[in-house]
Each structure stands twice: as C-alpha cells, then as structure tokens.
Scaffold this motif. Structure first.
Motif, short mmCIF file in Angstrom:
data_model
loop_
_atom_site.label_atom_id
_atom_site.label_comp_id
_atom_site.label_asym_id
_atom_site.label_seq_id
_atom_site.Cartn_x
_atom_site.Cartn_y
_atom_site.Cartn_z
N ALA A 148 0.98 -1.19 0.06
CA ALA A 148 0.02 -0.14 0.04
C ALA A 148 0.96 1.37 -0.04
CB ALA A 148 -0.86 -0.21 1.23
N ALA A 149 1.98 1.23 0.77
CA ALA A 149 2.94 2.37 0.86
C ALA A 149 3.31 2.84 -0.28
CB ALA A 149 3.79 2.10 1.88
N PHE A 150 3.66 1.51 -1.27
CA PHE A 150 4.26 1.89 -2.45
C PHE A 150 3.41 2.44 -3.49
CE2 PHE A 150 4.56 0.21 -6.59
CZ PHE A 150 5.70 0.79 -7.33
N LEU A 151 2.06 1.90 -3.34
CA LEU A 151 1.26 2.65 -4.35
C LEU A 151 0.96 3.97 -4.08
CD1 LEU A 151 -1.22 -0.59 -4.87
CD2 LEU A 151 0.39 0.44 -6.45
N CYS A 152 1.18 4.64 -2.72
CA CYS A 152 0.88 5.83 -2.37
C CYS A 152 2.05 6.64 -2.68
CB CYS A 152 0.49 5.92 -0.98
SG CYS A 152 -1.17 5.20 -0.41
N SER A 153 3.13 6.43 -3.07
CA SER A 153 4.46 6.96 -3.23
C SER A 153 4.68 7.48 -4.60
CB SER A 153 5.63 6.14 -2.89
OG SER A 153 5.61 4.99 -4.08
N ASP A 154 5.67 8.26 -4.56
CA ASP A 154 6.43 8.77 -5.88
C ASP A 154 6.82 7.69 -6.99
OD1 ASP A 154 5.89 11.47 -5.66
OD2 ASP A 154 7.99 11.99 -4.55
N ALA A 155 7.16 6.55 -6.22
CA ALA A 155 7.83 5.44 -7.13
C ALA A 155 6.81 4.94 -8.07
CB ALA A 155 8.35 4.64 -6.26
N ALA A 156 5.49 5.27 -7.40
CA ALA A 156 4.38 4.33 -8.11
C ALA A 156 3.70 5.53 -9.16
CB ALA A 156 3.31 3.62 -7.21
N ALA A 157 4.22 6.42 -9.52
CA ALA A 157 3.71 7.68 -10.13
C ALA A 157 2.92 7.37 -11.55
CB ALA A 157 4.76 8.73 -10.72
N TYR A 158 3.47 6.22 -12.11
CA TYR A 158 2.70 5.66 -13.45
C TYR A 158 2.13 4.53 -13.26
CZ TYR A 158 3.24 5.67 -18.55
OH TYR A 158 2.63 5.76 -20.05
N VAL A 159 1.64 4.35 -12.19
CA VAL A 159 0.70 3.11 -12.00
C VAL A 159 -0.59 3.77 -11.56
CG1 VAL A 159 0.14 1.27 -10.53
CG2 VAL A 159 2.40 1.73 -11.15
N THR A 160 -1.53 3.45 -12.24
CA THR A 160 -3.15 4.13 -11.78
C THR A 160 -4.13 3.34 -12.89
OG1 THR A 160 -4.35 6.12 -11.78
CG2 THR A 160 -3.45 5.73 -13.97
N GLY A 161 -5.47 3.24 -12.21
CA GLY A 161 -6.28 2.73 -12.62
C GLY A 161 -6.38 1.12 -12.67
N THR A 162 -5.47 0.68 -11.64
CA THR A 162 -5.18 -0.81 -11.43
C THR A 162 -5.73 -1.40 -10.33
OG1 THR A 162 -3.81 -2.40 -12.02
CG2 THR A 162 -3.08 -0.79 -10.58
N ALA A 163 -5.96 -2.72 -10.16
CA ALA A 163 -6.09 -3.49 -8.81
C ALA A 163 -5.11 -4.35 -8.79
CB ALA A 163 -7.56 -3.95 -8.97
N LEU A 164 -4.38 -4.26 -7.68
CA LEU A 164 -3.14 -5.11 -7.63
C LEU A 164 -3.62 -5.96 -6.50
CD1 LEU A 164 -0.16 -5.65 -7.74
CD2 LEU A 164 0.24 -4.21 -6.12
N ARG A 165 -3.15 -7.31 -6.68
CA ARG A 165 -3.55 -8.38 -5.62
C ARG A 165 -2.28 -8.60 -4.69
NH1 ARG A 165 -4.97 -10.76 -10.34
NH2 ARG A 165 -3.54 -12.60 -10.06
N CYS A 166 -2.56 -8.75 -3.55
CA CYS A 166 -1.85 -9.04 -2.31
C CYS A 166 -2.17 -10.41 -1.67
CB CYS A 166 -1.30 -8.00 -1.55
SG CYS A 166 -0.20 -8.16 -0.30
N ASP A 167 -2.31 -11.27 -2.35
CA ASP A 167 -2.87 -12.68 -1.89
C ASP A 167 -2.00 -13.88 -1.87
OD1 ASP A 167 -2.68 -13.05 -4.38
OD2 ASP A 167 -4.90 -13.41 -4.91
#
Length: 257
Positions: free
Chosen positions: A231-250
């Motif tokens: 979650a922290a990664f998806l909230c970060s500058d590092a994930a600036a080009y990741v959007t509109g997706t559903a990532l599984r952590c399962d």
C-alpha cells in the motif's frame, strides 16, 4: 527507497484496526503526516500517539456530514490531504441467496457512496497541486468471487468500477487511483470469518485455517505488514505511473492472471 511521502498528509479511513491500521503505521514510518480515524475516537488517538507524526480523529463516514467533518478536522491538523486511503468494514458474510434486497443498497452506500463524499472534498486540491494518491483497500472478491462474501463482492466491485472511471479522469492531473486487493491476511476480520466457517462446517478454527492456507500457493496467510508495504508503495512517488489498476496481495491465491 525513498517513497517521497515525507511531509504529505495521509488520511487513512477505518485505521483503528486491521489493514487500515497497518497502512497508517507504514505511511507514518515513511514520514507522512497521518490521520488515523474510526468510530472509536479514543482508540484512534491512542494509536496516533504511538506514531511519529499523526493525529487520531473519531469519525462516522456513514453519517451524512461525516466525510465533511473528517476532512475539515484532518486539514486543520496537517493541511490539505495528498494521500487518501479508502477503507471500511465489510458487510456481513452471506451467499447471494442469503441476502435481503435492502442489504445490497446498504453495501453500496457504505463502500461507494461514503467514499465518493470523501473524494469530492479531497480531489480538488490534489488536482490543483498536480499530485495526489487515492488507494482503496478492496478484496480479492473483485477479481474472483468468494461464495460466502456476496455483499462485500457486490459493494467492492462497484467501487472498483467507480475508481477505474475516476482514474482516467484525473490521471493527467498527476493523481493516481488504485485498489489493493487482499487475500487471506491475518487480521481480526479474517479470524471472524474463519470462526464462522468452522462453526458451519463442524471443524475447529485451527482445521479451518489450515484448509484455507492449503489453498494458497505460499501455504500461509499474509501479514498486515506485508500488505501495508504494498500500500505504501502505491501511495508513493515511485508508483507515479501506476493508475487505474487493482493489484492483488494474496500469495497467489486468486485463480486469474
């Protein structure tokens, strides 16, 4: 890796327990100014007091004015919100044939309408500043239905569709919108689900948990901390080009690509 969230105001909904609390703690330790919130105001304050820079606020997001009051108090504490983590308790477990018609509307109200109110009050600043992160804590039921979690599946799938459309509308403004889908993560909620299934099957809770773990390629439940790091990664500058997706952590449990 520097996630670039230091000094950002992060509002984490339903963060007095479970995955929400783990995400709030992860963001706080990465340097964000975190707003811990939930219906139990005293618990929210207690949790916030243990974090580097945080405030605890009692809030009922299902109340008509709940979102407005929460955003106002969060902004007063730390300034405009740059990171919004959408989260909320799941509806009661039940198969499709075991739910009432009015429960469908209630599921959408709690998992979509309440979050829409929050977004309406936080997105304008994100878009103006050309930086923002919206992350919803969802469920693997969004991509692979879970038989006895029909209400959760309906509500969270509706939220996924809503967020996918929103992501396309705000992407050019530097705002990303994503979902993170937990599988079997060792939280109090999952403990309750395991206990319910054990009662229905006649097995012990330990036997039920072992059966569930055996269906996961990693042969174990995930931890809230593992989920929170994603979650922290998806909230970060590092994930600036990741959007509109559903990532599984399962742990590889979902039988889809």
């Amino acid at each position: 890796m520097d996630l670039g969230v230091s000094g950002r105001t992060a509002l984490v909904c339903a963060s007095t327990d479970g995955l929400g609390r783990a995400v709030a703690e992860a963001l706080a330790h990465e340097g964000a100014d975190v707003v811990v919130c939930g219906r139990r105001a005293e618990l929210a304050r207690d949790i916030a007091a243990k974090l580097p820079s945080a405030v605890g606020i009692g809030a009922d997001l299902l109340a008509p004015t709940g979102a407005a009051e929460l955003v106002e108090r969060a902004t007063a504490a730390f300034g405009p919100i740059g990171i919004l983590v959408l989260n909320g308790p799941g509806p009661r477990p039940a198969p499709v044939t075991g739910i009432e018609a009015d429960e469908l509307g209630a599921a959408v109200d709690s998992l979509v309408t309440a979050h829409h109110r929050l977004l309406s009050r936080t997105l304008p600043h994100m878009r103006q500043q050309r930086w923002g992160r919206v992350l919803a804590i969802g469920s693997s039921a969004v991509v692979a239905p879970i038989a006895d979690l029909a209400l959760s599946g309906v509500g969270r799938t509706a939220l996924a569709a809503y967020l996918k459309m929103l992501a396309t509308e705000v992407a050019s403004d530097g705002v990303t919108v994503n979902m993170l889908l937990p599988g079997r993560i060792a939280t109090h909620r999952v403990e309750q689900l395991d206990a319910g299934r054990a009662a229905r099957s006649g097995r012990t809770v330990e036997e039920e948990r072992a059966q569930s773990a055996a269906r996961i390629p990693m042969n174990r439940y995930g931890t809230p901390e593992e989920f929170a790091r994603c979650a922290a990664f998806l909230c970060s500058d590092a994930a600036a080009y990741v959007t509109g997706t559903a990532l599984r952590c399962d742990g590889g449990q979902s039988p889809v690509l």
